[in-house]
Design a protein around this motif. Structure first.
Motif, PDB file in Angstrom:
ATOM      1  N   GLU A 119       0.857  -1.181   0.000  1.00  0.00           N
ATOM      2  CA  GLU A 119       0.000   0.000   0.000  1.00  0.00           C
ATOM      3  C   GLU A 119       0.897   1.236   0.000  1.00  0.00           C
ATOM      4  OE1 GLU A 119      -2.293   0.616   3.523  1.00  0.00           O
ATOM      5  OE2 GLU A 119      -3.088   2.482   2.697  1.00  0.00           O
ATOM      6  N   ASP A 160       0.819   5.510  -1.309  1.00  0.00           N
ATOM      7  CA  ASP A 160       0.104   6.654  -1.891  1.00  0.00           C
ATOM      8  C   ASP A 160      -1.361   6.331  -2.190  1.00  0.00           C
ATOM      9  OD1 ASP A 160       2.379   8.183  -1.800  1.00  0.00           O
ATOM     10  OD2 ASP A 160       2.976   7.732  -3.865  1.00  0.00           O
ATOM     11  N   GLY A 161      -2.000   5.607  -1.283  1.00  0.00           N
ATOM     12  CA  GLY A 161      -3.426   5.326  -1.429  1.00  0.00           C
ATOM     13  C   GLY A 161      -3.760   4.218  -2.407  1.00  0.00           C
ATOM     14  N   CYS A 194       9.040   1.352   5.744  1.00  0.00           N
ATOM     15  CA  CYS A 194       7.638   0.972   5.573  1.00  0.00           C
ATOM     16  C   CYS A 194       7.294   0.035   6.725  1.00  0.00           C
ATOM     17  CB  CYS A 194       7.416   0.318   4.212  1.00  0.00           C
ATOM     18  SG  CYS A 194       8.462  -1.108   3.913  1.00  0.00           S
ATOM     19  N   THR A 232       2.831  -1.597   4.264  1.00  0.00           N
ATOM     20  CA  THR A 232       2.212  -0.299   3.982  1.00  0.00           C
ATOM     21  C   THR A 232       3.237   0.809   4.159  1.00  0.00           C
ATOM     22  OG1 THR A 232       0.471   1.228   4.617  1.00  0.00           O
ATOM     23  CG2 THR A 232       1.354  -0.122   6.371  1.00  0.00           C
ATOM     24  N   SER A 276       1.891   3.885   4.569  1.00  0.00           N
ATOM     25  CA  SER A 276       1.097   4.981   5.148  1.00  0.00           C
ATOM     26  C   SER A 276       1.453   5.181   6.613  1.00  0.00           C
ATOM     27  CB  SER A 276      -0.377   4.681   5.013  1.00  0.00           C
ATOM     28  OG  SER A 276      -0.672   3.501   5.711  1.00  0.00           O
TER      29      SER A 276
END
Ligand code: FES
Length: 355
Positions: A272, A274-275, A313, A353, A355
């Protein structure tokens, strides 16, 4: 052509729109990304750019320079480079780069950036370590609510970079910004025991420290002595990079990974970033970053040797192994954070991810 298309090196060509002589041995470069690359050059305060420069041996070299500009003030991208004794890259930038030149640059990276701009912050910098710290200070003042104290150590008055900008900031934010200059020529070396007295009133703040190692050590010692927990003390790390940063994935560390470091032939990884979520094959002996770059995923990185944290990450499913880690602490690792440039799969399925 805005992007360098050889190999996996996702460099972008940025135009130097202005060169500013900040002091006798520090130059700032004001940079402009072409419109098609602009989205890749959004950044967080405290991050750095990696420049592709000619090395002393004629081969490409990579050098990281922190952004002194703030993403919250509308100002253009600006990096500041101070000559380092014997430092080929810094001398090349200060002597050779002029307005109108184009430089090959990797997108912003780095984790020396506050989680929140609304908290009260303690910032400490030595010499050119002011660069990311100034970006954080300007951002907190422009977009946050908190108060900022900045301790800034220099050899003497002539070596103070951004003196006028700091003065203007203080004039605009007299209730929120306090700049404390420490000049070695007047006050002697900033040793821990003397810093402790100056920093004690701010011991409960989140602290961001950047500068020469002895200064960062002294500030950290002083803060620990006055009760600041280690997890609140953030140091920017300096590291030197080889030109391999710009190599294609197959030529990077993955090619040298011993087979015994892998326990699965090929894993599947769900990423995952940048969306967007993508599922890819992840060959067992290939570091995650190389697998992502080879698949066309624009994953962040800088050093590719486990030293900068730009590729950090988090593993949310499956098991992995890191070959090298010079930057994440035990707490980070326990929370699942890994360095993509050093991570191999241990299970058939892994999810990560950014995020
Ligand atoms: S790119 Fe620097 S630690 Fe991975």
């Amino acid at each position: 052509m805005p992007e360098e298309t050889t190999g996996a090196a996702r460099t972008h060509r940025l135009r130097v729109v202005r060169v500013i002589a900040e002091t006798a041995d520090a130059h700032s470069l004001v940079l402009q990304a072409p419109p098609e690359s602009a989205a890749r050059f959004t950044y967080r305060p405290g991050q750095f750019l990696t420049l592709k420069l000619p090395g002393a041996d004629g081969r490409p070299a990579a050098r990281c320079y922190s952004l002194a500009s703030s993403p919250h003030t509308g100002e253009p991208l600006k990096i500041t480079v101070k000559r380092v004794a014997g430092g080929h890259g810094s001398h090349w930038v200060c002597d050779q780069v002029t307005a109108g030149d184009e430089l090959e640059v990797l997108p912003p990276a780095g984790t020396f950036t506050p989680d929140s701009l609304d908290r009260d912050l303690l910032l400490a910098a030595g010499g050119s370590g002011i660069t990311p710290v100034l970006s954080i200070a300007k951002s907190a003042l422009a977009a946050g609510q908190g108060r900022v104290v900045l301790l800034y150590a220099n050899r003497d008055e002539a070596s103070v970079i951004f003196r006028d900008e700091l003065r203007e900031l203080t004039a605009h934010h007299p209730d929120r910004l306090l700049v404390v200059h420490w000049l070695e020529s007047l006050q002697g070396l900033p040793r821990a025991e003397r810093l402790a007295a100056a920093l004690a009133p701010y011991a409960d703040r989140e602290a961001y420290v950047c500068g020469p190692e002895p200064l960062m050590d002294a500030v950290e010692q002083a803060l620990r002595a006055v009760g600041t927990p280690g997890r609140r003390i953030h140091r920017e790390r300096f590291f030197s990079l080889g030109g391999h940063v710009f190599d294609a994935p197959a030529q990077a560390v993955g090619a040298d990974v011993p087979a015994e470091d892998c326990s699965t032939a090929e894993a599947e990884v769900e990423v995952e970033l940048d969306g967007e979520t993508r599922t890819l094959a992840w060959p067992a002996a290939t570091p995650l970053l190389d697998a992502l770059l080879a698949a066309g995923v624009d994953a962040p990185y800088s050093c590719r040797e486990g030293a900068c944290s730009a590729c950090t990450c988090r593993v949310v499913a499956g098991e992995v192994k890191m070959l090298r880690n010079d930057v994440l602490d035990d707490e980070d690792v326990a929370e699942g954070y890994v360095l993509a440039c050093q991570t191999l799969p241990l299970t058939d399925r892994v999810a990560i991810t950014y995020s």
